[in-house]
Design an enzyme around this catalytic site. Sequence first.
Site, short mmCIF file in Angstrom:
data_model
loop_
_atom_site.label_atom_id
_atom_site.label_comp_id
_atom_site.label_asym_id
_atom_site.label_seq_id
_atom_site.Cartn_x
_atom_site.Cartn_y
_atom_site.Cartn_z
N CYS A 102 0.82 -1.22 0.00
CA CYS A 102 0.00 0.00 0.00
C CYS A 102 0.85 1.27 0.00
O CYS A 102 0.34 2.35 -0.27
CB CYS A 102 -0.95 -0.02 1.18
SG CYS A 102 -1.96 -1.52 1.21
N CYS A 229 -13.47 0.50 7.70
CA CYS A 229 -12.55 0.05 6.65
C CYS A 229 -12.63 0.96 5.43
O CYS A 229 -13.72 1.40 5.04
CB CYS A 229 -12.90 -1.37 6.20
SG CYS A 229 -13.04 -2.57 7.54
N HIS A 354 -9.04 3.48 -1.71
CA HIS A 354 -7.65 3.03 -1.59
C HIS A 354 -7.28 2.12 -2.77
O HIS A 354 -7.31 0.91 -2.66
CB HIS A 354 -7.49 2.30 -0.25
CG HIS A 354 -6.11 1.84 0.06
ND1 HIS A 354 -4.97 2.47 -0.42
CD2 HIS A 354 -5.67 0.81 0.82
CE1 HIS A 354 -3.91 1.82 0.04
NE2 HIS A 354 -4.30 0.81 0.77
#
Lengths: 407, 131
Positions: A102, A229, A354
């Site tokens: 990430c 999340c 994301h």
Amino acid sequence: MYHMKIKLIVFENEGRDKMREVAIVGVGMTKFGKHEETLVEMFSDAAEEALMNAEMTPKEIEALYLGNCLGGFEEGQINLSPFCASGLGLRDIPTVRVECACATATVAIREATIAVGSGVCDVALAGGTEKTLGMGTPFATRTFAMGSDSRYEGFTGITFPGVFAMMAVLYSRRYNVPLEVLKEKMAMVAVKNHRNGAKNHKAHFQKEITIEDVLGSMMIADPLQLYDCCPFTDGAAAVIVTTLEKARKISPKPVVIAGTGLASAGSLMDQKDLPRLRAREKAAQEAYRQACMTPNDIDVCELHDCFTIAEIIASEGLGFFEHGEGWRAVDKGETDIGGKIPINPTGGLKSRGHPIGATGAAQTYSIVKQLRGEAGELQVDGAKVGMVDTLGGDFSVVCNLILKRGW
Amino acid sequence: MKFKYIDFCEEARNGRLTGLKCEDCGNFVFPIKGFCSECGGNNLRKTELSKKGTIETFTIIRIAPEGFEPPYIVALVKLPEGVTVIGNLEYDPDEADYSLLGKTVEIGFKSIKGDKYSGGDGISLSFSLIQ
């Protein structure tokens, strides 16, 4: 405010401190959310915006540092960097695909900074592109979990929500914060980031939510619920870096990359002091050292809130709050726009989404806009110094950038 | 001969949890590796680790990676040697609550069928509460 022990002495003999000063002159990003475009096309769109932003043409780019994690699974495409260069009409230039889970795009920007700083090239393009929505949740979850240790962790069926869920429990135990209290403060992180993201026209989710929405959402990995999340998403972002000398000639508002830090750690089991994250503390200290700054100098921060508890942990690891105190800061509004240290004013990963290999470049895009005073409704008044924090895997890599006005 | 992952798996199949001990600084090294994370030395000796530890934290996975059937519990367990290990707590997820924290577990092993991305079959640690 918590003070890190940071060496502010610049050792003249250290090569890394002799580098040329580097600045960002252009930023671009696609809207985050479902995309029909290919990985290459998304990156092309982001890079085109960055080029227009810098008033440059593709032919001026001398190197490409492209972040992408999962192209092989998303499109059956590895070796993505030459195709992304080609998408901009470029051939002959060196291109590299960067992958650090990430943290990927932030690491790509750091690599570009080093290339320009060291004189290997004068203008580099860096960023990332990722399409995770097409994989579906079970397979996307499988591929994301590949960022953990495949031999010793993967066979347990661990997921990243699961890793951070375990950290929330550890945080509660270590700092003696009842889990119900911590859960409510975590929910406040989600509410804040959605409140900010609702005003960010490039965010995946542009809607406000309530604490009740968070605490009423489905359980993903106890005690983390759905709204704790960040979402899977598609998107790309890009930045153009060049020497500060050149930047000052071509841009009225160049943003200086004052410090970068990148640190690694092994598997989750190698961490000795959880929920404190060794890699973040090392990376941040290096970035502060290079910038000759302390946490007090940071006016705005985009940090890695992949999960609500992750924002609280990061706010402490970067030195904005004492360890075990970050949850209180959320409660007091200290991380809101207008607070002591505005965190994720553009909505963070939680609301923006994301797309893992692109996230760090989107964070950098946001900080550059803040420093230039171009963040619209989300502007942090008078922001002169900003920080980017991106975490990869289950704490095995963290990359930080400190950016400041160069005018 | 260096102690490698394949040897770790072989020991596990024989019921032994194996790590390394650094002969230079005394650090217990797990997962196994070529050099000590603390002192950087390679004077590492194979050592059998305790198969009992205490639950530090856990989660119930309800949304699982492809190939896994939720719900199931993943936990971090601390051994007396100071080493932390990850594995599956063999306990009914519907019955699990935070009173499990700090409880002592016995460590066993289970074989996990691999998928086309896992490089073959694998081993996961399994934790059982000691009554």
